[in-house]
Design an enzyme around this catalytic site. Sequence first.
Site, short mmCIF file in Angstrom:
data_model
loop_
_atom_site.label_atom_id
_atom_site.label_comp_id
_atom_site.label_asym_id
_atom_site.label_seq_id
_atom_site.Cartn_x
_atom_site.Cartn_y
_atom_site.Cartn_z
N HIS A 92 0.82 -1.35 -0.02
CA HIS A 92 -0.01 -0.21 -0.06
C HIS A 92 1.02 1.32 0.05
O HIS A 92 0.41 2.24 0.47
CB HIS A 92 -0.87 0.14 1.16
CG HIS A 92 -1.90 -1.00 1.01
ND1 HIS A 92 -2.48 -1.60 2.14
CD2 HIS A 92 -2.51 -1.68 0.14
CE1 HIS A 92 -3.53 -2.55 1.82
NE2 HIS A 92 -3.34 -2.60 0.39
N CYS A 114 5.38 14.85 -4.58
CA CYS A 114 4.70 15.99 -5.19
C CYS A 114 3.89 15.60 -6.44
O CYS A 114 4.31 14.59 -7.29
CB CYS A 114 5.99 16.82 -5.85
SG CYS A 114 5.34 18.23 -6.43
N CYS A 172 5.69 17.33 -9.68
CA CYS A 172 7.01 16.86 -10.32
C CYS A 172 7.45 15.56 -9.83
O CYS A 172 8.40 15.02 -10.20
CB CYS A 172 8.10 17.83 -9.91
SG CYS A 172 8.63 17.79 -8.33
N CYS A 207 5.56 21.51 -2.30
CA CYS A 207 7.05 21.24 -2.96
C CYS A 207 7.56 22.55 -3.26
O CYS A 207 6.89 23.44 -3.60
CB CYS A 207 6.87 20.13 -4.18
SG CYS A 207 8.43 19.98 -5.18
N CYS A 211 8.57 23.29 -6.00
CA CYS A 211 7.77 23.64 -7.44
C CYS A 211 6.65 24.24 -7.35
O CYS A 211 5.94 24.65 -8.40
CB CYS A 211 8.01 22.43 -8.53
SG CYS A 211 6.63 21.32 -8.12
N ASN A 223 -1.54 -13.90 15.21
CA ASN A 223 -2.63 -12.80 15.59
C ASN A 223 -3.10 -13.16 16.98
O ASN A 223 -3.32 -14.30 17.26
CB ASN A 223 -3.70 -13.07 14.66
CG ASN A 223 -4.55 -11.74 14.19
OD1 ASN A 223 -5.03 -11.21 15.27
ND2 ASN A 223 -4.49 -11.32 13.13
N GLU A 247 -6.28 -12.80 17.57
CA GLU A 247 -7.66 -13.14 17.19
C GLU A 247 -7.66 -13.83 16.05
O GLU A 247 -6.89 -13.81 15.23
CB GLU A 247 -8.53 -11.84 16.88
CG GLU A 247 -8.44 -10.77 18.08
CD GLU A 247 -9.17 -10.90 19.03
OE1 GLU A 247 -9.97 -11.79 19.42
OE2 GLU A 247 -8.89 -10.44 20.45
P1 NAD Z 1 -6.43 -4.44 10.46
O1 NAD Z 1 -6.73 -3.10 11.36
O2 NAD Z 1 -7.58 -4.88 9.50
O3 NAD Z 1 -6.10 -5.69 11.30
C1 NAD Z 1 -5.24 -5.66 12.44
C2 NAD Z 1 -5.11 -7.20 12.78
O4 NAD Z 1 -4.11 -7.26 13.89
C3 NAD Z 1 -6.34 -7.94 13.69
O5 NAD Z 1 -6.64 -9.28 12.91
C4 NAD Z 1 -5.90 -7.87 15.07
O6 NAD Z 1 -6.54 -9.04 15.57
C5 NAD Z 1 -4.34 -8.00 14.80
N1 NAD Z 1 -3.84 -7.67 15.93
C6 NAD Z 1 -3.91 -6.65 16.82
N2 NAD Z 1 -2.74 -6.57 17.59
C7 NAD Z 1 -2.04 -7.58 17.44
C8 NAD Z 1 -0.81 -7.85 18.00
N3 NAD Z 1 -0.17 -7.09 18.93
N4 NAD Z 1 -0.22 -9.06 17.40
C9 NAD Z 1 -0.66 -9.56 16.35
N5 NAD Z 1 -1.94 -9.39 15.92
C10 NAD Z 1 -2.64 -8.17 16.43
O7 NAD Z 1 -5.07 -4.30 9.75
P2 NAD Z 1 -4.75 -4.66 8.33
O8 NAD Z 1 -5.09 -6.17 8.06
O9 NAD Z 1 -3.17 -4.40 7.97
O10 NAD Z 1 -5.45 -3.75 7.25
C11 NAD Z 1 -5.59 -2.39 7.48
C12 NAD Z 1 -5.11 -1.44 6.54
O11 NAD Z 1 -4.94 -0.40 7.00
C13 NAD Z 1 -3.64 -2.07 5.85
O12 NAD Z 1 -3.91 -2.31 4.71
C14 NAD Z 1 -2.91 -0.76 6.09
O13 NAD Z 1 -2.41 -0.25 4.81
C15 NAD Z 1 -3.65 0.10 6.65
N6 NAD Z 1 -3.05 0.66 7.91
C16 NAD Z 1 -1.69 0.57 8.30
C17 NAD Z 1 -0.96 0.81 9.56
C18 NAD Z 1 0.51 0.90 9.74
O14 NAD Z 1 1.10 1.29 8.73
N7 NAD Z 1 1.15 0.59 10.85
C19 NAD Z 1 -1.83 1.08 10.73
C20 NAD Z 1 -3.18 0.83 10.58
C21 NAD Z 1 -3.76 0.70 9.03
ZN ZN Z 2 7.38 19.27 -7.15
#
Ligand code: NAD
Ligand code: ZN
Length: 244
Positions: A120, A128, A131, A149, A151, A214, A216
């Site tokens: 993602h 930017c 550019c 930026c 520019c 996980n 859950e």
């Molecule tokens: P999600 O929020 O849908 O699911 C999170 C999962 O992590 C759940 O299944 C939960 O049970 C589990 N979880 C929570 N705490 C945990 C732990 N300590 N150890 C192990 N598992 C744990 O997340 P997703 O499936 O990544 O989808 C969310 C989207 O949102 C992603 O595609 C991402 O782009 C974005 N996002 C990114 C970030 C980040 O960069 N850190 C944070 C939030 C959301």
């Molecule tokens: Zn620029």
Amino acid sequence: MREDILQASRLIREAHLVVALTGAGVSVESGIPPFRGKGGLWERLDPMEFAHIDAFLRNPARVWDILVREMKDIVDRALPNSAHLALARLEKMGDLAAVITQNIDGLHQAAGNRDVIEFHGSFARQRCMKCGKIVPTHLVSLKSLPPRCECGGILRPDCVFFGEAIPLEALTRSQELSSNCDVMLVIGTSAEVQPAASMPRIAKYAGARIIEINTEPTPLTASYSDLWLKGRAGEVLESLLSSL
Ligand code: NAD
Ligand code: ZN
């Protein structure tokens, strides 16, 4: 040592190609909340109103002010946790070929993983819109919004908004790794966001073992996962490392 962890470590030792798919749960212990579920960002903000590309194009200053500013505060300060560090160590030991991550926080790279596929994109960079110049997010000033930026173009997070396509190279490499791995570690992801969630399914149909870590169960747990190592990513990965 837990029996399920010993089984996982056996599968990893016997495998030729191990790949990890990670999600927001991996970064929870770094203080970055997940988006979905209790306490998640989407409980307070409607993603279609703030995280859709059309919303950004309509009013970039508003999206910067309400969503991006808050994410920048969190991501600028976050540090890799024991889960990121364990995955970097696994790569160094030759037991992990690549990390496909849905996270946009840059913490796998910060921990030292060298082959990270940013499914993602990344929020640790801004791009930017005129550019194409890339600027590290922590260097962007929020004095006037949206930030611009040199520019004059508007800076946007270099990540995939709702309504945007997955970067083609990330998608094709992920599909390739998923079809070729013998073990896929699926860590801290609800496995509900497509097309990332189809990677474990591709891997399973191609004959790989799926090891889920996980706190859950997820839609994968009952029908796709060979092992569910229940627990927090940091703790489980640390014991997995010490069992290898
Ligand atoms: P999600 O929020 O849908 O699911 C999170 C999962 O992590 C759940 O299944 C939960 O049970 C589990 N979880 C929570 N705490 C945990 C732990 N300590 N150890 C192990 N598992 C744990 O997340 P997703 O499936 O990544 O989808 C969310 C989207 O949102 C992603 O595609 C991402 O782009 C974005 N996002 C990114 C970030 C980040 O960069 N850190 C944070 C939030 C959301
Ligand atoms: Zn620029």
